[in-house]
Write an enzyme that holds these catalytic residues in place. Structure first.
Site, PDB file in Angstrom:
ATOM      1  N   CYS A  72       0.843  -1.213   0.000  1.00  0.00           N
ATOM      2  CA  CYS A  72       0.000   0.000   0.000  1.00  0.00           C
ATOM      3  C   CYS A  72       0.868   1.249   0.000  1.00  0.00           C
ATOM      4  O   CYS A  72       1.810   1.360   0.785  1.00  0.00           O
ATOM      5  CB  CYS A  72      -0.905   0.006   1.227  1.00  0.00           C
ATOM      6  N   CYS A  81      -2.692  -0.076   9.024  1.00  0.00           N
ATOM      7  CA  CYS A  81      -1.927  -1.329   8.927  1.00  0.00           C
ATOM      8  C   CYS A  81      -0.544  -1.105   9.543  1.00  0.00           C
ATOM      9  O   CYS A  81       0.076  -0.075   9.294  1.00  0.00           O
ATOM     10  CB  CYS A  81      -1.741  -1.740   7.467  1.00  0.00           C
ATOM     11  N   CYS A 159      -7.227   1.923  -0.576  1.00  0.00           N
ATOM     12  CA  CYS A 159      -6.946   1.150   0.637  1.00  0.00           C
ATOM     13  C   CYS A 159      -7.132  -0.319   0.287  1.00  0.00           C
ATOM     14  O   CYS A 159      -8.157  -0.692  -0.294  1.00  0.00           O
ATOM     15  CB  CYS A 159      -7.916   1.569   1.742  1.00  0.00           C
ATOM     16  N   GLN A 263     -18.840  -8.248  13.208  1.00  0.00           N
ATOM     17  CA  GLN A 263     -17.545  -8.743  12.734  1.00  0.00           C
ATOM     18  C   GLN A 263     -17.232  -7.944  11.470  1.00  0.00           C
ATOM     19  O   GLN A 263     -18.081  -7.771  10.607  1.00  0.00           O
ATOM     20  CB  GLN A 263     -17.604 -10.252  12.450  1.00  0.00           C
ATOM     21  N   ASP A 358     -17.939 -14.558  23.963  1.00  0.00           N
ATOM     22  CA  ASP A 358     -17.166 -13.742  23.021  1.00  0.00           C
ATOM     23  C   ASP A 358     -17.095 -12.302  23.535  1.00  0.00           C
ATOM     24  O   ASP A 358     -17.764 -11.409  23.013  1.00  0.00           O
ATOM     25  CB  ASP A 358     -17.855 -13.794  21.644  1.00  0.00           C
ATOM     26  N   CYS A 384     -10.727 -11.510  20.746  1.00  0.00           N
ATOM     27  CA  CYS A 384      -9.914 -10.680  19.859  1.00  0.00           C
ATOM     28  C   CYS A 384      -8.640 -10.247  20.596  1.00  0.00           C
ATOM     29  O   CYS A 384      -7.949  -9.349  20.125  1.00  0.00           O
ATOM     30  CB  CYS A 384     -10.704  -9.459  19.396  1.00  0.00           C
TER      31      CYS A 384
HETATM   32  C1  SAM Z   1     -16.612  -8.946  20.501  1.00  0.00           C
HETATM   33  S1  SAM Z   1     -18.302  -8.499  20.524  1.00  0.00           S
HETATM   34  C2  SAM Z   1     -19.036 -10.052  20.093  1.00  0.00           C
HETATM   35  C3  SAM Z   1     -20.458  -9.998  19.624  1.00  0.00           C
HETATM   36  C4  SAM Z   1     -20.964 -11.239  18.907  1.00  0.00           C
HETATM   37  N1  SAM Z   1     -20.568 -12.464  19.555  1.00  0.00           N
HETATM   38  C5  SAM Z   1     -20.517 -11.249  17.459  1.00  0.00           C
HETATM   39  O1  SAM Z   1     -19.681 -12.072  17.096  1.00  0.00           O
HETATM   40  O2  SAM Z   1     -21.046 -10.455  16.675  1.00  0.00           O
HETATM   41  C6  SAM Z   1     -18.556  -8.285  22.200  1.00  0.00           C
HETATM   42  C7  SAM Z   1     -19.982  -8.058  22.633  1.00  0.00           C
HETATM   43  O3  SAM Z   1     -19.967  -7.880  24.053  1.00  0.00           O
HETATM   44  C8  SAM Z   1     -20.934  -6.933  24.406  1.00  0.00           C
HETATM   45  N2  SAM Z   1     -20.535  -6.417  25.716  1.00  0.00           N
HETATM   46  C9  SAM Z   1     -19.505  -5.577  25.996  1.00  0.00           C
HETATM   47  N3  SAM Z   1     -19.411  -5.412  27.324  1.00  0.00           N
HETATM   48  C10 SAM Z   1     -20.407  -6.148  27.885  1.00  0.00           C
HETATM   49  C11 SAM Z   1     -20.819  -6.383  29.224  1.00  0.00           C
HETATM   50  N4  SAM Z   1     -20.190  -5.822  30.248  1.00  0.00           N
HETATM   51  N5  SAM Z   1     -21.863  -7.204  29.423  1.00  0.00           N
HETATM   52  C12 SAM Z   1     -22.509  -7.786  28.397  1.00  0.00           C
HETATM   53  N6  SAM Z   1     -22.159  -7.596  27.114  1.00  0.00           N
HETATM   54  C13 SAM Z   1     -21.125  -6.797  26.859  1.00  0.00           C
HETATM   55  C14 SAM Z   1     -20.956  -5.935  23.272  1.00  0.00           C
HETATM   56  O4  SAM Z   1     -22.213  -5.288  23.206  1.00  0.00           O
HETATM   57  C15 SAM Z   1     -20.689  -6.843  22.064  1.00  0.00           C
HETATM   58  O5  SAM Z   1     -21.890  -7.261  21.474  1.00  0.00           O
END
Ligand code: SAM
Length: 426
Positions: A72, A81, A159, A263, A358, A384
């Site tokens: 890039c 990046c 990009c 995502q 997650d 992540c």
């Molecule tokens: C990495 S994302 C994953 C969402 C989903 N699993 C996906 O793959 O689309 C993290 C999620 O955690 C939620 N979140 C963040 N802090 C939180 C908390 N203290 N209690 C409950 N949910 C929470 C966010 O709203 C978000 O939807």
């Protein structure tokens, strides 16, 4: 070492999680952007960062054989990046190692890590841009990504990570916002490519005002955007609502609320979703930190009863509507809950065959603690952040779970970020 800057020649020992070359000099640890392991480099030391200091690369005295030309043209300036200057095989090995090393540090065998799942560049369906107009009267608005470690805005002409349709919109937004942002103002502009048009969310510390509102509404009309919203102080208002943006989340149409977590690439989402569905077993599944249903929707569509929980009420409501549209609403129960403050307790976890979680980057230590005392047979953890995943995995392992496999996924190509899915069994 003092904060006074000086020129040093050092050897780069490793590539850190942010993509900086790390040198252990007699003056302290140095973080050098654009430098690679094995290289001898001349640097100028800068301010403190963590246990060490930032240093600016002045000259590569002895380059690494793995050094490559960044594909890039904005790589030197853009903060999007951090690692394009490394040959592709070595780049993949670095990403893999970020996960393996984090697990090894807390006592796991790194062989538990499966090969890195690569994704194609040009796959980002969502990105966050910045629009900034300096105060000087003649100054124009800059629109693009933040520069490295700075609030400056780099104007990207093209990009390699954005979906081409998103890139086309960037050029149009730059022209449109040139006159709209007032001197001294900074807008954060998040754009998502939904199936039925783009969805833009502008966040600023002031209301849009009638002129900007009208211009943005006309822009949405002209460019056929699905929606434009404005966020100030936590409140989101529609500026143009032409149709509700619908995004396929793991193959299921979801009405996405403005700014909800998604995502960032459809390809990575498919890979994550497949790994979670393969790792889960049984008919009663809890999906904690469920968002709009990346895992809950395919699990329920596959026949499971799913308890889906998230702190974001709009996400949970969108998930429930999507399950209803898909014809499996009866299998999905939802709850809006702060899982960091109120994790699902061991008693509440009774009866679930699999728990999927997650969390955001901070991880889910409290939830892992409850799971460690539960009799849930399987846990599938998505993350992540390899460091907090490793910490939570250690809590689960100390509670009697075996970590069967961890699969890293390169969703954020050429950055220091890596996603992963870990499967645990009692
Ligand atoms: C990495 S994302 C994953 C969402 C989903 N699993 C996906 O793959 O689309 C993290 C999620 O955690 C939620 N979140 C963040 N802090 C939180 C908390 N203290 N209690 C409950 N949910 C929470 C966010 O709203 C978000 O939807």
């Amino acid at each position: 070492m003092t904060d006074k800057s000086e020129d040093l020649t050092v050897e780069i020992a490793s590539l850190g999680p942010r993509g900086d070359g790390i040198a252990e000099s007699e003056r302290g640890r140095l973080y050098v952007a654009d430098a690679l392991p094995g290289e001898r480099v001349r640097v100028r030391t800068g301010g403190k960062r963590g246990v060490g200091f930032v240093a600016t690369l002045k000259e590569v005295v002895e380059p690494s054989p793995e050094r490559a030309d960044p594909p890039c043209r904005h790589f030197a300036d853009c903060g999007g990046c951090s690692v394009q200057h490394l040959e592709d095989g070595a780049y993949g090995a670095w990403k893999y190692q970020l996960v393996a090393a984090a697990l090894e540090r807390v006592g796991f065998d790194p062989d538990v890590v499966a090969p890195l799942v690569r994704t194609e560049p040009a796959g980002r369906r969502r990105a966050e841009f910045s629009a900034f107009r300096p105060r000087a009267s003649a100054a124009r608005t800059f629109f693009g990504f933040h520069a490295r470690a700075s609030r400056h805005v780099v104007e990207i002409e093209d990009c390699l990570i954005l979906h081409p349709d998103l890139m086309t919109l960037v050029a149009k937004l730059r022209t449109e916002l040139a006159e709209l942002v007032s001197p001294g103002a900074r807008w954060d502009v998040s754009v998502t490519l939904a199936e039925n048009g783009a969805d833009a969310l502008i966040s600023a510390n002031h209301a849009p005002g009638p002129d900007a509102s009208l211009a943005l509404a006309m822009f949405a009309e002209r460019e056929d955007l699905a929606r434009v919203s404005w966020k100030t102080g936590g409140e989101v208002e529609p500026v143009a609502m032409r149709r509700r943006p619908v995004l396929e989340v793991s193959g299921h149409p979801v009405d996405i609320p403005p700014g909800v977590f998604l995502q960032a690439s459809a390809e990575a989402e498919r890979a994550l979703s497949q790994l979670v569905c393969d790792g889960a077993a049984g008919s009663n599944i809890a999906d904690l930190y469920c968002g709009t249903g990346t895992f809950a929707l395919p699990l329920a569509a596959g026949g499971a009863n799913v308890m889906a929980v998230d702190g974001d009420g709009a996400a949970v409501e969108a998930l429930a509507r999507a399950a209803g549209t898909g014809g499996f609403g009866g299998q999905v129960r939802t709850e809006i809950r702060d899982l960091a403050k109120r994790p699902f307790t061991t008693a509440e976890l009774k009866g679930f065959d699999t728990v999927v979680f997650d969390p955001p980057r901070a991880g889910a230590a409290a939830q892992a603690g409850e799971l460690a005392n539960s009799d849930v047979a399987r846990v599938v953890a998505v993350s992540c952040n390899p460091a907090t995943f490793a910490r939570d995995a250690r809590i689960l392992a100390d509670g009697g779970y075996a970590l069967e496999q961890v699969t890293p996924i390169d969703q954020f190509v050429w950055s220091g970020h890596v996603e992963l899915v870990g499967v645990f069994r009692r």
